[in-house]
Design a protein around this motif. Sequence first.
Motif, mmCIF file in Angstrom:
data_model
loop_
_atom_site.group_PDB
_atom_site.id
_atom_site.type_symbol
_atom_site.label_atom_id
_atom_site.label_comp_id
_atom_site.label_asym_id
_atom_site.label_seq_id
_atom_site.Cartn_x
_atom_site.Cartn_y
_atom_site.Cartn_z
ATOM 1 N N ARG A 94 11.840 58.941 10.368
ATOM 2 C CA ARG A 94 12.990 59.323 9.536
ATOM 3 C C ARG A 94 14.230 59.515 10.388
ATOM 4 N N GLU A 97 15.541 56.091 11.302
ATOM 5 C CA GLU A 97 16.221 55.482 10.165
ATOM 6 C C GLU A 97 17.620 56.070 9.991
ATOM 7 N N THR A 100 19.986 54.762 12.604
ATOM 8 C CA THR A 100 20.353 53.376 12.324
ATOM 9 C C THR A 100 21.345 53.286 11.175
ATOM 10 N N GLU A 101 21.112 54.077 10.128
ATOM 11 C CA GLU A 101 22.033 54.089 8.983
ATOM 12 C C GLU A 101 23.428 54.544 9.389
ATOM 13 N N ARG A 107 19.848 48.088 14.858
ATOM 14 C CA ARG A 107 18.584 47.957 14.138
ATOM 15 C C ARG A 107 17.426 47.716 15.110
ATOM 16 N N ALA A 114 11.389 53.841 16.222
ATOM 17 C CA ALA A 114 10.377 54.137 15.206
ATOM 18 C C ALA A 114 8.973 53.842 15.712
ATOM 19 N N CYS A 283 11.645 53.698 6.620
ATOM 20 C CA CYS A 283 12.465 52.772 7.416
ATOM 21 C C CYS A 283 12.987 51.624 6.557
ATOM 22 N N ARG A 284 13.842 51.941 5.605
ATOM 23 C CA ARG A 284 14.369 50.910 4.711
ATOM 24 C C ARG A 284 15.448 50.063 5.373
ATOM 25 N N THR A 285 16.190 50.646 6.282
ATOM 26 C CA THR A 285 17.241 49.901 6.983
ATOM 27 C C THR A 285 16.688 49.159 8.191
ATOM 28 N N ILE A 286 15.723 49.766 8.854
ATOM 29 C CA ILE A 286 15.176 49.174 10.088
ATOM 30 C C ILE A 286 14.329 47.946 9.794
#
Length: 366
Positions: A94, A97, A100-101, A107, A114, A283-286
């Motif tokens: 988390r 993520e 990264t966001e 990324r 991660a 990890c939606r962005t990664i």
Amino acid sequence: MFAAVLCAAGCAAFLVYSGETAEAVRRGIGMCCSSVIPSLFSMMFLSQYMIKSGAAAFAGEILNKPARFLFGLPGVCGVAMLTAFIGGYPAGARAAESLTESGAISRAEGERLANIAFCAGPGFAISMIGASIYNNKYVGMLLLTAQALSCIIIGIAYNLADGMTGVSRKQKARDARNNNPISQRSDAFVRSASDTASTMLGMCSFIVLFQVIMSVIDITGLNNAVGAMTQMAGWGDFGRYILPCMTEVTAGSVLSSGIGLPFTAFVIGFGGLSVHFQNFAVCRTIHPRKWLYLLTRMVQGALCSGIVSLGLRLPFFASASVQASKMIVYGLPTEFSRVSVGFGCTMLVMCLMSVICLPHGIKESD
């Protein structure tokens, strides 16, 4: 076609074993309310607030040199590593993520972080496994040390393999909407609470789901079938531990105690599919490459097992190899503390209300 067959089989299993699956759901919710939420919520919120308020960037200046030397990552990633060691999984994912966001890391750096920041945390390793299962807190300390060392070794290996030294980035300017530090901290506080609530609900959903899956696996006799296969191969009934240990880390830690501490170290180093799906959801962005992530988890499990095996040769940990004397069914103690369950239920309701209400009032500026 595979998904359709799997769904049909799942529906049939849930209908035939409706009572058992309902009990598994209750068991999973009890686990979330008694241990997961009370032990992880505060640390996960704190890590989010550190990142969103800019405190992580300040601390990253201190950790910049060791983080770049060991892992080839910026200093803020060192803060995420500390969060993973203290808060346990999936706090590290988390944090990666969020970094990264926010644009603090790329990324590629987020994916590496991660993969590295994966640790069970002192609450689970020392209190749950050490004190509750093995009746020896030093066992938990050995397991926690093995995990920390394995994370560092894996991070160094990534750095050496890729030759990636990390891109130097300056901390981005704070929110341009309002230069008032008090307003910025207030906004970071609200967004951190909302993100933490959403993450906790996602974690709990996977915990409950995998409790149901484990229940179906156990009822249908798949564990015994795999055990019979390993017996035929001359490996004993080791096979009946494989599916539970690879599926859910809490139940797997309990069952693995019947084999020995090095195997328990492998189980918590690997983490289990339930934790892996939690990390993937976070990890939606990664968008980490799953084959690389799972390979890293297998390597980490093997490293943890090897480090613990070496540690057991030391006189200080001689008593740590004793078999577990207090077994727990599917990772739950025989009795819950009423205070902890009540607190966990309250936190679960607050998480749900935060997810429903808070995000609609939060808009990012262009």
